[in-house]
Design an enzyme around this catalytic site. Structure first.
Site, PDB file in Angstrom:
ATOM      1  CG  ASP A  33     -38.606  11.294 -33.591  1.00 44.20           C
ATOM      2  OD1 ASP A  33     -39.635  11.519 -34.254  1.00 44.20           O
ATOM      3  OD2 ASP A  33     -38.243  10.148 -33.299  1.00 44.20           O
ATOM      4  N   GLY A  55     -30.526   6.683 -34.543  1.00 39.81           N
ATOM      5  CA  GLY A  55     -31.802   6.028 -34.332  1.00 39.81           C
ATOM      6  C   GLY A  55     -32.786   6.425 -35.419  1.00 39.81           C
ATOM      7  CB  CYS A  56     -35.779   8.538 -35.268  1.00 45.64           C
ATOM      8  SG  CYS A  56     -36.497   7.604 -33.893  1.00 45.64           S
ATOM      9  CB  VAL A  57     -31.568  10.834 -38.073  1.00 47.59           C
ATOM     10  CG1 VAL A  57     -30.810  11.260 -39.331  1.00 47.59           C
ATOM     11  CG2 VAL A  57     -32.163  12.044 -37.364  1.00 47.59           C
ATOM     12  CB  THR A  78     -35.971   8.798 -41.332  1.00 42.30           C
ATOM     13  OG1 THR A  78     -36.763   8.602 -40.153  1.00 42.30           O
ATOM     14  CG2 THR A  78     -36.742   9.649 -42.332  1.00 42.30           C
TER      15      THR A  78
END
Lengths: 209, 209, 209, 209
Positions: free
Chosen positions: B28, B148-150, B153
């Site tokens: 992202d 969040g996205c890290v 994942t």
């Protein structure tokens, strides 16, 4: 800028609210996680105590209930990355006492038990399918640890479009800073984080929906 | 007991090490996440700068590389729980400038671009299948936001048995406390968290494996 | 023992019926699958024609509608096993005419478009999450090919506990034996296989539920 | 145009070949599927006999081996769509004799046992993660039924980019037409379908890779 203010500035932390129909999940409230010498500690015991009321209310109101536990094969054939990082998870086998549920939150007939090997209750399990079969669109979450299996389960619930409602006082962690920080993050991005008293009041008011 | 000491006492935070073959994911790093007025802030710009070196090294050494971006449908038909919590994600559509990659980390031909609508690069995408097709068993992770996205994942990578190696200085977050706490949690439970210099040194030493 | 009789003897092929709320999926009705020189043939054109009525009824009644198409990256970075088996799928890129929907079944604003690289509409996509967000527990299925992407989608729907109702005349295949055999198998094990006229009548009678 | 000729005309059925490293899966060779009065019949017994040689060779050569079985909860709390279609699957509980493996293909220590409730060995299980942990990129498939759990497992393997090699004579089905048609479809679109003798010869020649 302080953490909360930048989130506010960018429009995070809106309220989801309860949807059409709720289910409740109790994540990993097993003996090993209630014992500070194994995987417990911090505020997990108080989370167990608060969860007893939530479970009781859920049962009275007929809310669909599920429980997760970690179960690895006796021969270790399904150990993976997490077990490299935390070797002691290998002890959580089918019949080892550490892996069984704590007595006060023991599942009863008709409650769905999720066997899992990973943090999230959704990963490699039938949890999403079970929620669909129950018509649930909202997932009330209690369990431990807040920064581990609870958080992973909540993130996956949000990704799968089940609204996660985290019962703050029913979640516990061996590490109190991580607990607080995960509740903060979850509330900003993925879930409503509220006290179990408010959740129980909602369920009573809606006839268990 | 302080947070780190209870983890040490219970045997967490062992080292995974690199496996047989690595891939790198940039999570992202898009325009909207580089701008504090949209989704940026904190230490994301410095993570972008550090990631430029990691990307350069990865390309030189022929490491399989992928990039994620959030892409929602123009008509909002795929908005869900996350968009209830954070309505502004709805702006991240195919052609909106916020959703495009930052210029210095723009994918080139042959690099896999993951379009996603959820935090984890694995959820509802072909990422696991791509890693399998590349023979990778190790996933080097850079990106934003750390909490969040890290983090989502990395947790999914560990669950899927790809060893996550988090490039600490290549990860950024709008919220610095959440950044630090997520790196701490990830290192205890799911990943090796190390500096990109050490990762690049490993890749150079192994011929890009 | 003949095929159908052993299934009957063992108690297969019970009727699911419609659930609480339906959605409709049109699988891969794209230009390439309507052309016998590319991926078409058999009875696909007649399935498209029958599907036009189903789509029209679904729209009139406000049924949630989605459409799938295969989209591979322009640079082939996401090609995998299926492309080794069937190399021509690599032509189905974002802007290639073969990959676009046939004119008579073109999605309109508000209908969810699933981009996929695999047979099942569920694999590596947001389809299950979209159904959950719509409150759907029943998935009416039309599309092509019956023995390929339709069948894979139906099997995954059943696994995820969305009741699959296959619109028999709205499904087509380049291979007629495989078409007939897949409808037979699906009806025995995973889905109700009925004509679209009966499905439309149900939707009209239930106000689109 | 006959079925096979249109596939040939469109470029299907290319050979995958073996990859870098193989694993073997035995799908649902349990007592209930060996008995025509429960879920058996057709050519399943001959598939079991052929599978004995494949299992023996795999063990001698140190090939990673896994086995699947269907296990529903004793209280039926995880029954879903498939059980509506085929109610008798509810009998396949942990301790019911029907659900146990046939004696000649009983797993031994170190072989991974997949407990599942759906057709595919991948759906809601740790199978993909296990293959990744073993470094496998190729999945040799034996089991029953060909048109049910074998086919669903093969389609998911291909979607996840594990090359499926179907051992034709080691697969069986209660319905012989469905068996033949599924082998045909799988070979056209998803897998190499070859005899176990060729598979064993390959494994011997490659030292079990």
């Amino acid at each position: 800028m302080r953490d909360a203010s930048i989130y506010a500035h960018q429009g995070f932390a809106n309220v989801l609210g309860f949807g059409r129909k709720s289910a409740i999940i109790f994540v990993d409230f097993t003996v090993g996680f209630s014992d500070p010498e194994i995987f417990g500690g911090g505020n997990i015991l108080s989370a167990i105590e608060a969860s007893e009321s939530l479970l009781k209310a859920g049962r009275e109101l007929g809310v669909p209930i599920c429980h997760t536990r970690i179960v690895y094969a006796d021969d270790g054939s399904d150990l993976g990355v997490v077990a490299m990082k935390v070797p002691k998870v290998a002890t959580l086998t089918e019949s080892h006492p550490s892996g069984n549920f704590v007595p006060s939150l023991m599942p009863v007939t008709g409650e769905y038990v999720v066997r899992k090997t990973q943090a999230s209750g959704f990963f490699g399990t039938g949890l999403a399918a079970w929620l669909t079969s129950r018509g649930a669109d909202t997932l009330i979450v209690a369990g431990c640890t807040t920064s581990g299996c609870v958080r992973a389960t909540v993130v996956d619930a949000a990704s799968a479009n089940f609204r996660p409602i985290v019962a703050a006082d029913c979640c516990g962690d061996r590490a109190l800073e991580s607990h607080a920080n995960s509740l903060f993050d979850l509330n900003q991005k993925y879930a409503d984080v509220i006290d179990s008293a408010k959740i129980i009041a909602h369920l009573r008011g809606s006839g268990g929906q």
